[in-house]
Scaffold this motif. Structure first.
Motif, PDB file in Angstrom:
ATOM      1  N   GLU A   1      -9.210   4.435  17.773  1.00 32.46           N
ATOM      2  CA  GLU A   1      -7.940   4.392  17.043  1.00 32.46           C
ATOM      3  C   GLU A   1      -7.792   3.091  16.270  1.00 32.46           C
ATOM      4  OE1 GLU A   1      -5.100   7.172  19.927  1.00 32.46           O
ATOM      5  OE2 GLU A   1      -5.439   5.054  20.412  1.00 32.46           O
ATOM      6  N   ALA A   2      -8.163   1.979  16.900  1.00 32.33           N
ATOM      7  CA  ALA A   2      -8.085   0.690  16.218  1.00 32.33           C
ATOM      8  C   ALA A   2      -9.047   0.635  15.024  1.00 32.33           C
ATOM      9  CB  ALA A   2      -8.392  -0.443  17.193  1.00 32.33           C
ATOM     10  N   GLN A   3     -10.222   1.217  15.189  1.00 27.89           N
ATOM     11  CA  GLN A   3     -11.193   1.225  14.091  1.00 27.89           C
ATOM     12  C   GLN A   3     -10.664   2.018  12.899  1.00 27.89           C
ATOM     13  OE1 GLN A   3     -14.599   1.925  17.153  1.00 27.89           O
ATOM     14  NE2 GLN A   3     -15.612   1.426  15.218  1.00 27.89           N
ATOM     15  N   LEU A   4      -9.972   3.119  13.141  1.00 36.23           N
ATOM     16  CA  LEU A   4      -9.399   3.887  12.040  1.00 36.23           C
ATOM     17  C   LEU A   4      -8.302   3.099  11.332  1.00 36.23           C
ATOM     18  CD1 LEU A   4      -9.186   7.527  13.467  1.00 36.23           C
ATOM     19  CD2 LEU A   4     -10.975   6.494  12.063  1.00 36.23           C
ATOM     20  N   GLN A   5      -7.570   2.283  12.088  1.00 36.76           N
ATOM     21  CA  GLN A   5      -6.565   1.439  11.451  1.00 36.76           C
ATOM     22  C   GLN A   5      -7.218   0.374  10.587  1.00 36.76           C
ATOM     23  OE1 GLN A   5      -3.202   2.260  11.480  1.00 36.76           O
ATOM     24  NE2 GLN A   5      -4.268   4.015  12.387  1.00 36.76           N
ATOM     25  N   GLY A   6      -8.321  -0.169  11.064  1.00 43.90           N
ATOM     26  CA  GLY A   6      -9.081  -1.112  10.245  1.00 43.90           C
ATOM     27  C   GLY A   6      -9.589  -0.477   8.969  1.00 43.90           C
ATOM     28  N   ALA A   7      -9.936   0.806   9.059  1.00 40.20           N
ATOM     29  CA  ALA A   7     -10.457   1.528   7.898  1.00 40.20           C
ATOM     30  C   ALA A   7      -9.394   1.730   6.830  1.00 40.20           C
ATOM     31  CB  ALA A   7     -10.996   2.893   8.337  1.00 40.20           C
ATOM     32  N   ARG A   8      -8.107   1.644   7.196  1.00 42.44           N
ATOM     33  CA  ARG A   8      -7.041   1.828   6.207  1.00 42.44           C
ATOM     34  C   ARG A   8      -6.889   0.622   5.280  1.00 42.44           C
ATOM     35  NH1 ARG A   8      -1.886   2.268   7.439  1.00 42.44           N
ATOM     36  NH2 ARG A   8      -1.455   3.867   5.880  1.00 42.44           N
ATOM     37  N   CYS A   9      -7.484  -0.512   5.641  1.00 41.06           N
ATOM     38  CA  CYS A   9      -7.372  -1.719   4.820  1.00 41.06           C
ATOM     39  C   CYS A   9      -8.067  -1.481   3.479  1.00 41.06           C
ATOM     40  CB  CYS A   9      -8.007  -2.895   5.554  1.00 41.06           C
ATOM     41  SG  CYS A   9      -7.696  -4.500   4.796  1.00 41.06           S
ATOM     42  N   MET A  10      -7.339  -1.653   2.387  1.00 35.74           N
ATOM     43  CA  MET A  10      -7.841  -1.349   1.053  1.00 35.74           C
ATOM     44  C   MET A  10      -8.678  -2.500   0.498  1.00 35.74           C
ATOM     45  SD  MET A  10      -4.158  -0.075  -0.356  1.00 35.74           S
ATOM     46  CE  MET A  10      -4.712   0.149  -2.046  1.00 35.74           C
ATOM     47  N   ASP A  11      -9.461  -2.198  -0.511  1.00 32.20           N
ATOM     48  CA  ASP A  11     -10.190  -3.225  -1.236  1.00 32.20           C
ATOM     49  C   ASP A  11      -9.289  -3.741  -2.360  1.00 32.20           C
ATOM     50  OD1 ASP A  11     -12.125  -4.900  -2.146  1.00 32.20           O
ATOM     51  OD2 ASP A  11     -13.316  -3.361  -3.152  1.00 32.20           O
ATOM     52  N   CYS A  12      -8.157  -4.336  -1.977  1.00 33.41           N
ATOM     53  CA  CYS A  12      -7.190  -4.774  -2.987  1.00 33.41           C
ATOM     54  C   CYS A  12      -7.681  -6.059  -3.650  1.00 33.41           C
ATOM     55  CB  CYS A  12      -5.810  -4.963  -2.364  1.00 33.41           C
ATOM     56  SG  CYS A  12      -5.780  -5.894  -0.833  1.00 33.41           S
ATOM     57  N   GLY A  13      -7.355  -6.214  -4.908  1.00 28.88           N
ATOM     58  CA  GLY A  13      -7.853  -7.372  -5.655  1.00 28.88           C
ATOM     59  C   GLY A  13      -7.365  -8.694  -5.101  1.00 28.88           C
ATOM     60  N   VAL A  14      -6.073  -8.775  -4.759  1.00 24.12           N
ATOM     61  CA  VAL A  14      -5.488  -9.990  -4.186  1.00 24.12           C
ATOM     62  C   VAL A  14      -4.860  -9.616  -2.846  1.00 24.12           C
ATOM     63  CG1 VAL A  14      -3.816 -11.846  -4.465  1.00 24.12           C
ATOM     64  CG2 VAL A  14      -5.008 -10.930  -6.470  1.00 24.12           C
ATOM     65  N   PRO A  15      -5.498  -9.987  -1.740  1.00 25.22           N
ATOM     66  CA  PRO A  15      -4.964  -9.619  -0.416  1.00 25.22           C
ATOM     67  C   PRO A  15      -3.759 -10.490  -0.048  1.00 25.22           C
ATOM     68  CG  PRO A  15      -6.964 -10.904  -0.157  1.00 25.22           C
ATOM     69  CD  PRO A  15      -6.780 -10.721  -1.637  1.00 25.22           C
ATOM     70  N   THR A  16      -2.591 -10.089  -0.509  1.00 27.87           N
ATOM     71  CA  THR A  16      -1.379 -10.869  -0.273  1.00 27.87           C
ATOM     72  C   THR A  16      -0.998 -10.942   1.195  1.00 27.87           C
ATOM     73  OG1 THR A  16      -0.222  -8.847  -0.927  1.00 27.87           O
ATOM     74  CG2 THR A  16      -0.327 -10.601  -2.555  1.00 27.87           C
TER      75      THR A  16
END
Length: 495
Positions: free
Chosen positions: A38-53
């Protein structure tokens, strides 16, 4: 980023909670961990956003957004998704000495700044953070790492809250001999006695303190500097002093009847409860009990919520929480509260759920101002008189509250808890050291430098900035250690 489409495939899942009707029968952690998967799937939701605010802490319109310790969030999210837990732990510790403290008790301004949060539920950052550090402790990866050599310099840290512990940890890494003074009988400051056991178990604080001791840091408890330990001796015995005593002067209510028995500051209620619980499992009776009482909590913040949860566990008779603000909407207002500001929305926290499950309703009353307290013939509070208020603005944009006629109300109460925050640090030690203060009574030391007007004396955390978040205290403790190291050695290797 290991899963480019993860944010589209998986829903947000934050920390699970035990059943609110059952968990109030004990003082154990009210949450349940996610599985590794479950934690790994939450990590997978992190986007490749240009500026990680998420990882850039700042203050916008008086509230924090992003992470003040500049956590490497996208990096450890990706490592968790890939199952590289030990590497994720190393990344977590690079910027935060105590991810378990923030993982348990931080309001997660990082999630408010998450790019995904613009139009979807944000990444469950705090949940992943906590999963990493707990796995680290479970597998024995979190070990003492004492410095290989010592400088011979001695530093005193006054206060063992998150700022003091972060300061001590960093200075010890630099090779200095560090002694931490704490006036209470246990280390941790408000981590220990300000946050209830079911929200941040003392065992979580204690296991980290044990590691710091094994790394060479000395803790002296039951000792108030300036009272039990003279200031003159402090200056003679140490090459530098860092003040991390917090902001512990309570805000008060100036209302008729305030001196009645049964009206207490929230922190006195929470402190006495935790101390009695840890000392004797409440067998000694040395705590303010809500059992069988009609309880009013004045203040709508986190501390007020902690009072709710504690009162329910005491088996109170009734429970109401006054919030001076109107009830907020379910969604943020994009005009007045745009991303990446911390979202000002209606939240249902753990204490609200517990009150609802045990007493049959959400305990909150909104836009309520306390006017006076009324007591019985024995001098104990029996009623709280209130009026509803509305927020108004003048032509210059200054805001004030106006009472709404016809909304006066009398509430039955024989225990009132004031959870309206703190006005600043206590002044006795500050005055004895000759340290200058700001107009708000905080220690006058520039952010980023932390030096006071007294040579060799620094200040960090709430004592310098005023009441704030755990994560800001850790940030300031780390940075103050860096500047103290520079003062002692002429240069520094600390971040």
């Amino acid at each position: 980023m290991g899963k480019p489409t993860g944010f589209m495939e998986y829903d947000r899942q934050s920390q699970k909670e035990r059943d609110p009707a059952e968990r109030t029968k004990d003082w154990d952690d009210y949450t349940l961990p996610l599985t590794d998967e479950e934690a790994q799937l939450q990590g997978a939701r992190c986007m490749d956003c240009g500026v990680p605010t998420c990882q850039s802490g700042m203050e916008i319109n008086g509230s924090t957004t992003g992470c003040p310790v500049y956590h490497l969030i996208p990096e450890w999210n990706d490592l968790v998704y890939r199952g590289q837990w030990k590497e994720a732990l190393k990344k977590e510790h690079e910027m935060n000495n105590f991810p378990e403290f923030t993982g348990f008790a931080c309001p997660a301004p990082c999630e408010g700044a998450c790019v995904l949060g613009i139009n979807e539920p944000p990444v469950a950052i705090r949940t992943v953070e906590r999963s990493i550090i707990e796995k680290g402790f479970e597998n024995g990866w979190v070990k003492p790492e004492p410095p290989k050599s010592r400088t011979g310099k001695k530093v005193a840290v006054v206060g063992s809250g998150p700022a003091g512990l972060a300061t001590a940890a960093q200075l010890n890494k630099a090779g200095h001999w560090v002694t931490v003074y704490e006036r209470n009988d246990r280390v941790g400051g408000l981590l220990t006695y300000g946050i209830p056991e079911m929200k941040l178990p003392y065992s979580v604080v204690e296991r980290r303190v044990n590691i710091l001791e094994q790394e060479g840091i000395k803790f002296i408890t039951n000792t108030e500097v300036g009272r039990h330990y003279p200031v003159s001796r402090l200056r003679e015995e140490y090459d530098a002093v860092i003040l991390c005593g917090g902001a512990t002067v309570h805000r008060n209510i100036e209302a008729d009847g305030r001196s009645l028995k049964g009206i207490h500051y929230a922190m006195d209620f929470l402190h006495s409860n935790t101390k009695s619980l840890l000392d004797s499992g409440h067998e000694d009776g040395n705590y303010i009990s809500a059992e069988g009482r009609d309880v009013i909590v004045i203040g709508g913040g986190d501390t007020g919520t902690d009072c709710l949860a504690t009162s329910v566990r005491h088996n109170c008779k009734s429970l109401t929480q006054f919030d001076i603000y109107d009830k907020k909407g379910a969604d943020r207002d994009d005009l007045t509260n745009p991303w990446p500001q911390y979202p000002i929305v209606h939240r249902v926290e753990y204490g609200h759920n517990e009150a609802d499950a045990n007493l049959g309703r959400d305990p909150r009353a909104y836009a309520v101002m306390t006017k006076r307290f009324v007591g019985d013939e024995e001098g104990r509070v029996k009623e709280v008189h209130t009026v509803n208020v509305e927020l108004i603005f003048d032509e210059k944009g200054n805001r004030s509250r106006r009472e709404i006629p016809g909304t006066e109300k009398v509430w039955k109460a024989d225990l009132v808890l004031l959870a309206i925050g703190f006005s600043g640090p206590e002044q006795d030690l500050i005055e004895k050291l000759g340290v200058e203060t700001t107009e708000r009574s905080n220690v006058d030391a520039e952010y980023g430098k932390y030096e006071t007007n007294v040579e060799g004396v620094f200040a960090a955390g709430d004592m310098r900035r005023g009441q704030s978040l755990i994560v800001w205290a850790i940030n300031e403790g780390r940075e103050a250690a860096r500047e103290c190291d520079r003062y002692l050695m002429g240069s520094t290797v600390l971040p």
